[in-house]
Enzyme design. Structure first.
Site, PDB file in Angstrom:
ATOM      1  N   GLU A  41      44.887  33.369  43.988  1.00 59.24           N
ATOM      2  CA  GLU A  41      45.743  33.685  42.849  1.00 59.24           C
ATOM      3  C   GLU A  41      46.733  32.548  42.596  1.00 59.24           C
ATOM      4  O   GLU A  41      46.941  32.113  41.457  1.00 59.24           O
ATOM      5  CB  GLU A  41      46.491  34.989  43.105  1.00 59.24           C
ATOM      6  CG  GLU A  41      45.589  36.209  43.145  1.00 59.24           C
ATOM      7  CD  GLU A  41      46.290  37.460  43.637  1.00 59.24           C
ATOM      8  OE1 GLU A  41      46.080  38.532  43.044  1.00 59.24           O
ATOM      9  OE2 GLU A  41      47.055  37.369  44.627  1.00 59.24           O
ATOM     10  N   GLU A  53      40.380  41.079  48.886  1.00 55.05           N
ATOM     11  CA  GLU A  53      41.335  42.175  49.111  1.00 55.05           C
ATOM     12  C   GLU A  53      40.671  43.526  49.355  1.00 55.05           C
ATOM     13  O   GLU A  53      41.114  44.299  50.214  1.00 55.05           O
ATOM     14  CB  GLU A  53      42.305  42.295  47.925  1.00 55.05           C
ATOM     15  CG  GLU A  53      43.421  41.276  47.914  1.00 55.05           C
ATOM     16  CD  GLU A  53      43.025  39.963  47.279  1.00 55.05           C
ATOM     17  OE1 GLU A  53      43.894  39.118  47.041  1.00 55.05           O
ATOM     18  OE2 GLU A  53      41.814  39.751  47.025  1.00 55.05           O
TER      19      GLU A  53
END
Length: 253
Positions: free
Chosen positions: A113, A133
């Site tokens: 990210e 994740e």
């Protein structure tokens, strides 16, 4: 006070922020996120700085969030954590100074990210990108808020649901990064691109970034989704399996 998890240097007109926890593959502790936000704002307030370069020390750009922080006593603690890290990361969007990410080695989870949020991302051919994740029961809060705008909904679904690892070339092909270069050329290419940005008219640069980013989605949904995920039994199951180096037995609750 000088940051402990980062290095901050200025060689006018370029500021460089280096994630500096190489022994942990530059994992993002809460302190790291806080220092990153402070350094970004510091550079943005410095009139002599026209471009910010974000990089990682050692053999990784960033391995993701420090899993040692992912233990919460209450839902309120989880919400505070989610809001804190997402707001810190999205400081990249909010400041007027352009940010260039220099990515070498792995960029996983929060590190992925952080690698693709900047205005320009330049990666080496050795870079690797992954969003894992959901393998530990979490969700990519920043990614939920930004990736659909960056690479489209279809590509975002694929990355988040399959967790597959992308090479630098594959990341470029789907729009996660702007440019891929040989590892031994990365420093020179980033320096040239930073100089190119720094040579533009200051007011134009600020207006371009501010106007383009005004259309981006608010992060509230990302904060809510991450907060919920951090308080589920699946999260505990995933974390226990990670530390035990085994496959999780999901409870779906």
């Amino acid at each position: 006070m000088a940051p402990e998890h980062l290095l901050y240097t200025v060689d006018e007109p370029i500021a460089t922020i280096t994630l500096n926890r190489p022994e942990k593959l530059n994992a993002l502790a809460v302190q790291t996120w806080d220092e990153l936000r402070a350094c970004l704002e510091r550079a943005d307030e410095d009139a002599a700085v026209r471009t910010i370069v974000l990089e990682g020390a050692g053999r990784a750009f960033c391995s993701g969030d420090d899993i040692g922080d992912l233990d919460f006593g209450t839902a309120g603690d989880a919400w505070a954590y989610a809001e804190r890290i997402i707001r810190s990361g999205l400081t990249i969007d909010r400041i007027d100074t352009p940010v260039i990410a220099k990515v070498d080695g792995l960029a996983f989870g929060g590190g992925c990210e952080l690698a693709v949020l900047p205005d320009v991302t330049i990666a080496s051919e050795d870079a690797r990108f992954r969003m894992p994740e959901s393998l530990i029961g979490a969700v990519p809060g920043i990614g939920l808020a930004r990736f659909p705008e960056l690479i489209g909904l279809k590509r975002t679904r694929e990355l988040f649901l399959t967790n597959r690892e992308l090479s630098g070339v594959e990341a470029h092909d789907i729009g996660l990064v702007n440019e891929v270069v040989p590892a031994d050329s990365l420093d020179d290419v980033v320096a040239q691109r930073a100089a190119d940005v720094a040579s533009t008219a200051p007011v134009s640069t600020r207006l371009i970034k501010r106007t383009l980013n005004a259309r981006l989605a608010d992060e509230a949904e990302g904060v809510s989704a991450l907060t919920f995920a951090l308080t589920t039994e699946d999260m505990k199951t995933g974390m226990d399996a990670f530390f035990d180096d085994r496959d999780p037995d999901w409870d779906d609750k």
